[in-house]
Enzyme design. Structure first.
Site, PDB file in Angstrom:
ATOM      1  N   PRO A  11     -40.218 -12.018  21.215  1.00 13.29           N
ATOM      2  CG  PRO A  11     -42.112 -13.056  22.043  1.00 13.29           C
ATOM      3  CD  PRO A  11     -40.687 -12.773  22.383  1.00 13.29           C
ATOM      4  CG  ASN A  12     -44.715 -10.659  17.876  1.00 13.24           C
ATOM      5  OD1 ASN A  12     -44.869 -11.225  16.796  1.00 13.24           O
ATOM      6  ND2 ASN A  12     -45.291 -11.087  18.990  1.00 13.24           N
ATOM      7  NE  ARG A  19     -45.662  -6.146  18.164  1.00 19.37           N
ATOM      8  CZ  ARG A  19     -45.091  -6.345  19.351  1.00 19.37           C
ATOM      9  NH1 ARG A  19     -43.811  -6.063  19.533  1.00 19.37           N
ATOM     10  NH2 ARG A  19     -45.782  -6.836  20.334  1.00 19.37           N
ATOM     11  CE1 TYR A  24     -44.700  -2.398  22.210  1.00 18.07           C
ATOM     12  CE2 TYR A  24     -46.080  -3.046  20.354  1.00 18.07           C
ATOM     13  CZ  TYR A  24     -45.732  -3.163  21.685  1.00 18.07           C
ATOM     14  OH  TYR A  24     -46.404  -4.033  22.504  1.00 18.07           O
ATOM     15  CG  ASN A  75     -38.429  -5.604  24.970  1.00 21.99           C
ATOM     16  OD1 ASN A  75     -39.327  -6.259  25.509  1.00 21.99           O
ATOM     17  ND2 ASN A  75     -38.687  -4.538  24.233  1.00 21.99           N
ATOM     18  CB  ALA A  78     -45.763 -11.468  24.553  1.00 17.31           C
ATOM     19  CG  HIS A  81     -46.550  -9.546  30.076  1.00 17.65           C
ATOM     20  ND1 HIS A  81     -46.047  -8.537  30.874  1.00 17.65           N
ATOM     21  CD2 HIS A  81     -46.503  -9.062  28.798  1.00 17.65           C
ATOM     22  CE1 HIS A  81     -45.745  -7.491  30.107  1.00 17.65           C
ATOM     23  NE2 HIS A  81     -46.007  -7.788  28.856  1.00 17.65           N
ATOM     24  CG  ASP A  88     -36.980 -20.732  36.835  1.00 14.77           C
ATOM     25  OD1 ASP A  88     -37.145 -19.886  37.743  1.00 14.77           O
ATOM     26  OD2 ASP A  88     -37.674 -21.750  36.733  1.00 14.77           O
ATOM     27  CD  GLU A  99     -38.579  -6.498  32.861  1.00 19.61           C
ATOM     28  OE1 GLU A  99     -38.256  -6.635  34.078  1.00 19.61           O
ATOM     29  OE2 GLU A  99     -39.726  -6.729  32.433  1.00 19.61           O
ATOM     30  CG  HIS A 101     -41.036  -3.719  29.040  1.00 22.74           C
ATOM     31  ND1 HIS A 101     -41.347  -4.909  28.429  1.00 22.74           N
ATOM     32  CD2 HIS A 101     -40.674  -4.020  30.305  1.00 22.74           C
ATOM     33  CE1 HIS A 101     -41.195  -5.889  29.295  1.00 22.74           C
ATOM     34  NE2 HIS A 101     -40.777  -5.382  30.442  1.00 22.74           N
ATOM     35  CB  SER A 103     -45.110   0.377  25.339  1.00 25.69           C
ATOM     36  OG  SER A 103     -45.176  -0.958  25.824  1.00 25.69           O
ATOM     37  NE  ARG A 108     -49.323  -1.463  25.528  1.00 23.65           N
ATOM     38  CZ  ARG A 108     -48.683  -2.305  24.697  1.00 23.65           C
ATOM     39  NH1 ARG A 108     -47.375  -2.482  24.827  1.00 23.65           N
ATOM     40  NH2 ARG A 108     -49.348  -2.952  23.759  1.00 23.65           N
ATOM     41  NE  ARG A 112     -50.044  -5.176  26.240  1.00 23.77           N
ATOM     42  CZ  ARG A 112     -49.716  -6.007  25.247  1.00 23.77           C
ATOM     43  NH1 ARG A 112     -48.533  -6.583  25.218  1.00 23.77           N
ATOM     44  NH2 ARG A 112     -50.560  -6.229  24.256  1.00 23.77           N
TER      45      ARG A 112
HETATM   46  C1  DQA Z   1     -43.026  -4.789  25.082  1.00 18.15           C
HETATM   47  C2  DQA Z   1     -44.307  -4.780  25.917  1.00 18.15           C
HETATM   48  C3  DQA Z   1     -44.974  -6.160  25.919  1.00 18.15           C
HETATM   49  O1  DQA Z   1     -46.164  -6.128  26.698  1.00 18.15           O
HETATM   50  C4  DQA Z   1     -45.332  -6.566  24.520  1.00 18.15           C
HETATM   51  O2  DQA Z   1     -45.864  -7.869  24.502  1.00 18.15           O
HETATM   52  C5  DQA Z   1     -44.197  -6.444  23.562  1.00 18.15           C
HETATM   53  C6  DQA Z   1     -43.256  -5.333  23.686  1.00 18.15           C
HETATM   54  C7  DQA Z   1     -42.423  -3.373  24.944  1.00 18.15           C
HETATM   55  O3  DQA Z   1     -41.274  -3.295  24.514  1.00 18.15           O
HETATM   56  O4  DQA Z   1     -43.096  -2.396  25.216  1.00 18.15           O
HETATM   57  O5  DQA Z   1     -44.086  -7.205  22.621  1.00 18.15           O
HETATM   58  O6  DQA Z   1     -42.071  -5.593  25.752  1.00 18.15           O
END
Ligand code: DQA
Length: 157
Positions: A11-12, A19, A24, A75, A78, A81, A88, A99, A101, A103, A108, A112
């Protein structure tokens, strides 16, 4: 298994570039897509690049990958977490899981610091910006090459 890597974005991440660019960066998800294709093709691999804001859609793609992909770069944003369901689904996948991320989640807020997905991931990359996707694909390509070499050994002996 075909040489396809599923790149699954949570998401996002569709808002990447717009954003919180101080966290990011300014690159967009299209930039990430291009980087992934370029990196994978250098190793003779292909990517299926995906993004959704919906948890169930991410799970459906992970389940689809069971039959179609040698690896997943995820990735979970959110959902890292919060989502036992995504963990699963990844546990039902036998291939390599990387995996990513953008950031450094450990520098942070404390909520997170824990990622459910990390307990299944074969590698975790955080804080490298979009290069993290490149590192993840290079890791997968290396593992895939090692595996293929090992698979040849029994036939030689
Ligand atoms: C993220 C880190 C997450 O905590 C956050 O909710 C994101 C992006 C990252 O790519 O740094 O949406 O996964």
């Amino acid at each position: 298994m075909s040489g396809v890597i599923y790149i699954v974005n949570g998401p996002n991440l569709n808002l990447l570039g717009a954003r919180e660019p101080d966290i990011y960066g300014h690159e967009t998800l299209d930039d990430v897509h291009r980087l992934c294709e370029k990196t994978a093709s250098a190793s003779g691999l292909k990517v299926k690049f995906l993004q959704s804001n919906a948890e169930h859609q991410l799970i459906d793609w992970i389940q689809e990958a069971r039959k179609k992909a040698l690896a997943i770069v995820i990735n979970p944003a959110a959902y890292s977490h919060t989502s036992v369901a995504i963990l699963d689904a990844l546990k039902s996948f036998d291939g390599i899981v990387a995996e990513v991320h953008l950031s450094n989640i450990h520098r942070r807020e404390s909520f997170r610091h824990r990622s459910f997905v990390s307990t299944r991931a074969d590698c975790v990359i955080a804080g490298c910006g979009i290069s993290g996707y490149r590192f993840a694909i290079e890791f997968i390509a290396q593992q895939h090459k090692n595996y293929k070499n090992c698979a040849i050994l029994p036939q030689l002996s």
